[in-house]
Design a protein around this motif. Structure first.
Motif, PDB file in Angstrom:
ATOM      1  N   ALA A  37       1.742   6.703  -6.813  1.00  0.00           N
ATOM      2  CA  ALA A  37       0.653   7.590  -7.241  1.00  0.00           C
ATOM      3  C   ALA A  37       0.922   9.035  -6.850  1.00  0.00           C
ATOM      4  O   ALA A  37       0.114   9.909  -7.110  1.00  0.00           O
ATOM      5  CB  ALA A  37      -0.661   7.132  -6.628  1.00  0.00           C
ATOM      6  N   ALA A  38       2.064   9.289  -6.213  1.00  0.00           N
ATOM      7  CA  ALA A  38       2.484  10.626  -5.783  1.00  0.00           C
ATOM      8  C   ALA A  38       1.518  11.231  -4.774  1.00  0.00           C
ATOM      9  O   ALA A  38       1.332  12.429  -4.728  1.00  0.00           O
ATOM     10  CB  ALA A  38       2.672  11.548  -6.971  1.00  0.00           C
ATOM     11  N   ALA A  80       7.696   6.729   1.851  1.00  0.00           N
ATOM     12  CA  ALA A  80       7.097   5.796   2.800  1.00  0.00           C
ATOM     13  C   ALA A  80       7.549   6.165   4.207  1.00  0.00           C
ATOM     14  O   ALA A  80       8.621   6.743   4.384  1.00  0.00           O
ATOM     15  CB  ALA A  80       7.530   4.371   2.460  1.00  0.00           C
ATOM     16  N   PRO A  81       6.759   5.846   5.227  1.00  0.00           N
ATOM     17  CA  PRO A  81       7.137   6.208   6.585  1.00  0.00           C
ATOM     18  C   PRO A  81       8.432   5.526   7.012  1.00  0.00           C
ATOM     19  O   PRO A  81       8.681   4.391   6.646  1.00  0.00           O
ATOM     20  CB  PRO A  81       5.974   5.727   7.443  1.00  0.00           C
ATOM     21  CG  PRO A  81       5.178   4.832   6.590  1.00  0.00           C
ATOM     22  CD  PRO A  81       5.510   5.129   5.161  1.00  0.00           C
ATOM     23  N   GLY A  90       0.631  16.795  -5.425  1.00  0.00           N
ATOM     24  CA  GLY A  90       1.048  16.414  -6.769  1.00  0.00           C
ATOM     25  C   GLY A  90       2.521  16.105  -6.801  1.00  0.00           C
ATOM     26  O   GLY A  90       3.149  15.900  -5.784  1.00  0.00           O
ATOM     27  N   PHE A  91       3.078  16.097  -8.004  1.00  0.00           N
ATOM     28  CA  PHE A  91       4.490  15.805  -8.154  1.00  0.00           C
ATOM     29  C   PHE A  91       5.327  16.993  -7.734  1.00  0.00           C
ATOM     30  O   PHE A  91       4.911  18.140  -7.844  1.00  0.00           O
ATOM     31  CB  PHE A  91       4.799  15.449  -9.608  1.00  0.00           C
ATOM     32  CG  PHE A  91       4.211  14.145 -10.018  1.00  0.00           C
ATOM     33  CD1 PHE A  91       4.805  12.956  -9.642  1.00  0.00           C
ATOM     34  CD2 PHE A  91       3.048  14.096 -10.766  1.00  0.00           C
ATOM     35  CE1 PHE A  91       4.265  11.745 -10.003  1.00  0.00           C
ATOM     36  CE2 PHE A  91       2.503  12.891 -11.137  1.00  0.00           C
ATOM     37  CZ  PHE A  91       3.101  11.708 -10.759  1.00  0.00           C
ATOM     38  N   GLY A  92       6.536  16.690  -7.302  1.00  0.00           N
ATOM     39  CA  GLY A  92       7.470  17.741  -6.937  1.00  0.00           C
ATOM     40  C   GLY A  92       7.146  18.357  -5.591  1.00  0.00           C
ATOM     41  O   GLY A  92       6.145  18.063  -4.969  1.00  0.00           O
ATOM     42  N   ARG A 106       0.831  -1.212   0.000  1.00  0.00           N
ATOM     43  CA  ARG A 106       0.000   0.000   0.000  1.00  0.00           C
ATOM     44  C   ARG A 106       0.860   1.255   0.000  1.00  0.00           C
ATOM     45  O   ARG A 106       0.554   2.231  -0.694  1.00  0.00           O
ATOM     46  CB  ARG A 106      -0.929   0.001   1.205  1.00  0.00           C
ATOM     47  CG  ARG A 106      -2.073  -0.960   1.066  1.00  0.00           C
ATOM     48  CD  ARG A 106      -3.051  -0.823   2.223  1.00  0.00           C
ATOM     49  NE  ARG A 106      -3.905  -1.982   2.272  1.00  0.00           N
ATOM     50  CZ  ARG A 106      -3.930  -2.840   3.271  1.00  0.00           C
ATOM     51  NH1 ARG A 106      -3.179  -2.673   4.337  1.00  0.00           N
ATOM     52  NH2 ARG A 106      -4.733  -3.875   3.230  1.00  0.00           N
ATOM     53  N   GLU A 107       1.923   1.252   0.798  1.00  0.00           N
ATOM     54  CA  GLU A 107       2.826   2.409   0.835  1.00  0.00           C
ATOM     55  C   GLU A 107       3.445   2.648  -0.531  1.00  0.00           C
ATOM     56  O   GLU A 107       3.539   3.785  -0.991  1.00  0.00           O
ATOM     57  CB  GLU A 107       3.908   2.209   1.885  1.00  0.00           C
ATOM     58  CG  GLU A 107       3.396   2.290   3.307  1.00  0.00           C
ATOM     59  CD  GLU A 107       4.436   1.886   4.338  1.00  0.00           C
ATOM     60  OE1 GLU A 107       5.601   1.623   3.961  1.00  0.00           O
ATOM     61  OE2 GLU A 107       4.083   1.820   5.515  1.00  0.00           O
ATOM     62  N   LYS A 108       3.859   1.574  -1.191  1.00  0.00           N
ATOM     63  CA  LYS A 108       4.461   1.709  -2.519  1.00  0.00           C
ATOM     64  C   LYS A 108       3.451   2.271  -3.509  1.00  0.00           C
ATOM     65  O   LYS A 108       3.786   3.124  -4.329  1.00  0.00           O
ATOM     66  CB  LYS A 108       4.998   0.371  -3.012  1.00  0.00           C
ATOM     67  CG  LYS A 108       5.718   0.498  -4.344  1.00  0.00           C
ATOM     68  CD  LYS A 108       6.347  -0.799  -4.756  1.00  0.00           C
ATOM     69  CE  LYS A 108       7.073  -0.750  -6.059  1.00  0.00           C
ATOM     70  NZ  LYS A 108       6.748   0.264  -7.012  1.00  0.00           N
ATOM     71  N   GLN A 109       2.202   1.819  -3.430  1.00  0.00           N
ATOM     72  CA  GLN A 109       1.168   2.343  -4.313  1.00  0.00           C
ATOM     73  C   GLN A 109       0.959   3.837  -4.089  1.00  0.00           C
ATOM     74  O   GLN A 109       0.796   4.597  -5.034  1.00  0.00           O
ATOM     75  CB  GLN A 109      -0.154   1.600  -4.106  1.00  0.00           C
ATOM     76  CG  GLN A 109      -0.162   0.223  -4.695  1.00  0.00           C
ATOM     77  CD  GLN A 109      -1.464  -0.506  -4.432  1.00  0.00           C
ATOM     78  OE1 GLN A 109      -2.205  -0.191  -3.501  1.00  0.00           O
ATOM     79  NE2 GLN A 109      -1.745  -1.510  -5.249  1.00  0.00           N
ATOM     80  N   LEU A 110       0.972   4.266  -2.831  1.00  0.00           N
ATOM     81  CA  LEU A 110       0.798   5.686  -2.532  1.00  0.00           C
ATOM     82  C   LEU A 110       1.963   6.509  -3.057  1.00  0.00           C
ATOM     83  O   LEU A 110       1.778   7.594  -3.605  1.00  0.00           O
ATOM     84  CB  LEU A 110       0.636   5.901  -1.030  1.00  0.00           C
ATOM     85  CG  LEU A 110      -0.669   5.395  -0.424  1.00  0.00           C
ATOM     86  CD1 LEU A 110      -0.620   5.529   1.093  1.00  0.00           C
ATOM     87  CD2 LEU A 110      -1.860   6.136  -0.989  1.00  0.00           C
ATOM     88  N   VAL A 111       3.175   5.999  -2.890  1.00  0.00           N
ATOM     89  CA  VAL A 111       4.358   6.703  -3.388  1.00  0.00           C
ATOM     90  C   VAL A 111       4.305   6.768  -4.912  1.00  0.00           C
ATOM     91  O   VAL A 111       4.539   7.818  -5.504  1.00  0.00           O
ATOM     92  CB  VAL A 111       5.661   6.015  -2.913  1.00  0.00           C
ATOM     93  CG1 VAL A 111       6.870   6.565  -3.637  1.00  0.00           C
ATOM     94  CG2 VAL A 111       5.829   6.168  -1.415  1.00  0.00           C
TER      95      VAL A 111
END
Length: 127
Positions: free
Chosen positions: A76-77, A82-83, A99-101, A69-74
């Motif tokens: 998807a920006a 990740a924590p 968003g990005f950046g 889930r953390e990887k998916q959030l990262v």
């Protein structure tokens, strides 16, 4: 069907689903084969042995789901990173963003080398 058997089948299916959802294809194949082999080896195990077996596999399932889930959030920006369990993020919070950046405050002093590196990165990102 005993409750232990139902618990084992449910855990087994949940692990395979987590592999399908969160792991890359090669890792999924390896993970699925390992899980299948381990669960087959424990089909005749005593109930007291199965408690520890299921507890460890449940920890594994929780780990795979959390990291996935953390990887998916990262990806998807939706979060910066990740924590981290140590350091500045000791309270295990996630830095959220829209968003990005990330905007760099204008009051942050950069030396000439840093400014040059930022300019190079900007040009590479645009091209």
């Amino acid at each position: 069907m005993s409750s232990t058997r139902i618990k084992g089948i449910s855990l087994y299916k949940n692990i395979l689903r987590a592999h399908a959802r969160y792991l890359p294809h090669e890792m999924k194949q390896l993970g699925d084969a390992y899980v299948k082999a381990e669960f087959r080896l424990h089909t005749k195990a005593k109930p007291e042995q199965l408690e520890g077996f299921f507890a460890e596999w449940n920890k594994y399932l929780i780990h795979v789901e959390r990291i996935g889930r953390e990887k998916q959030l990262v990806d998807a920006a939706l979060i910066d990173t990740a924590p981290q369990p140590h350091g500045d993020n000791a309270n295990n919070t996630i830095n959220r963003k829209k968003g990005f950046g990330k905007d760099v405050s204008t009051d942050v002093p950069f030396n000439d080398e840093q400014k040059e590196q930022l300019q190079k990165l900007k040009e590479e990102a645009i091209n």
